[in-house]
Design an enzyme around this catalytic site. Sequence first.
Site, PDB file in Angstrom:
ATOM      1  N   TYR A  79      -1.666   0.884  10.636  1.00 44.83           N
ATOM      2  CA  TYR A  79      -1.807   0.160   9.364  1.00 44.83           C
ATOM      3  C   TYR A  79      -0.619   0.452   8.458  1.00 44.83           C
ATOM      4  CZ  TYR A  79      -3.575  -0.816   4.656  1.00 44.83           C
ATOM      5  OH  TYR A  79      -3.709  -1.268   3.365  1.00 44.83           O
TER       6      TYR A  79
ATOM      7  N   SER B  63       0.846  -1.195   0.000  1.00 47.25           N
ATOM      8  CA  SER B  63       0.000   0.000   0.000  1.00 47.25           C
ATOM      9  C   SER B  63       0.876   1.238   0.000  1.00 47.25           C
ATOM     10  CB  SER B  63      -0.897   0.022   1.238  1.00 47.25           C
ATOM     11  OG  SER B  63      -1.558   1.269   1.368  1.00 47.25           O
TER      12      SER B  63
END
Length: 251
Positions: free
Chosen positions: A157, A144
């Site tokens: 995250y 990501s």
Amino acid sequence: MKDAFGAPQSLLVLGGTSEIGLATARRLIARRTRTVWLAGRPSPALAAAAESLRALGATVHTVPFDALDTESHEERLGKIFAEGDIDLVLLAFGVLGDQVRDESDPLSAVRVAQTNYTGAVSASLVCAQALQAQGHGSLVVLSSVAGERARRANFIYGSSKAGLDAFAQGLGDAMHGTGVHVMVVRPGFVRTRMTAGLAEAPLATTPEAVATAIELGLRRRAETVWVPGALRVVMSALRHVPRPLFRRLPV
């Protein structure tokens, strides 16, 4: 049979209900893929995902898999490879977590880290070793852009994805020359169930767009893929923003 020109005949999706994983499977089935393994926690959603792919003409198997149960990875994933060669493994599982909750609940934060990083490290190593043993294949790891620089809004995250990204790059170097291709995919904000209800970030994309980028990356034997491609420039700039200023940015 060996994969050719980014069109594998067999596919293993780790995270069998992942919207990106299923979009990729649909795209590859339309090209050349005939056998699909969906690995995930047994559920009606996993069964429905398998049926949706069978309707496209593929032979689809489901296998119990839990990212957190790392002690079972070698046995369960090994059984899949024992059934025949796997041309492509797509590591598509992960959890976003809840930043506000997780900051005040360390156990919840640890669960995010263990799922996104520890579980992914375990599964990736098992699959990479199996691919190396068969002498060919690709491992695609969904990272990501959140891992490019920790942001106040989602640093738990983001840090887990940063670790995974660095690991996957190193794994790619370790597999170089073995016949195993490792590709890291860095999407930005993807419109999925996981991001439902969140404010949409600039350059938002879709599971289908990520699937298209994955297929193109496989054909090119790319090592890193950004989705959309413009994020490569954006994140390159953000990485060099001085920290005091970065804290003030609406990111």
